[in-house]
Design an enzyme around this catalytic site. Structure first.
Site, PDB file in Angstrom:
ATOM      1  N   CYS A  45     -30.940 -22.177  -1.725  1.00 49.31           N
ATOM      2  CA  CYS A  45     -29.665 -22.789  -1.067  1.00 49.31           C
ATOM      3  C   CYS A  45     -28.444 -21.989  -1.440  1.00 49.31           C
ATOM      4  O   CYS A  45     -28.557 -21.289  -2.452  1.00 49.31           O
ATOM      5  CB  CYS A  45     -29.517 -24.202  -1.203  1.00 49.31           C
ATOM      6  SG  CYS A  45     -29.111 -24.530  -2.832  1.00 49.31           S
ATOM      7  N   CYS A  75     -27.660 -22.644  -5.095  1.00 44.55           N
ATOM      8  CA  CYS A  75     -28.583 -22.031  -5.995  1.00 44.55           C
ATOM      9  C   CYS A  75     -28.199 -20.489  -6.167  1.00 44.55           C
ATOM     10  O   CYS A  75     -28.185 -20.213  -7.540  1.00 44.55           O
ATOM     11  CB  CYS A  75     -29.839 -22.252  -5.321  1.00 44.55           C
ATOM     12  SG  CYS A  75     -30.672 -23.714  -4.921  1.00 44.55           S
TER      13      CYS A  75
END
Length: 77
Positions: free
Chosen positions: A11, A14
């Protein structure tokens, strides 16, 4: 050499944590390897319930948020 792992499914947060970790490690002059762990079973094996998470030498240092570069430096030290 430190083993750094960023746990997350890829994501935006992340990726930001991975970038922040690289910036902090580079600023500290650390020798390190960085692994992005995206496999949910491997993430769960760390006991992490919220991603992204940062693991340093097998120890979960933070999960569920992206710390600043300065905070990350402290986590890596």
């Amino acid at each position: 050499m430190k083993k750094l792992q960023v746990l997350g499914t890829g994501c935006k947060k992340c990726n930001l944590l991975a970038e922040t970790t690289v910036n902090a490690a580079t600023a500290l002059g650390l020798e390190y390897t960085l692994e992005k762990v995206t496999d949910l079973q491997r993430i769960a094996a760390f006991g992490v319930m919220f991603t992204p998470a940062l693991v340093v030498d097998g120890v979960v240092k933070v999960s569920g948020k992206v710390p600043s570069v300065d905070e990350t430096k402290k986590l890596l030290g």
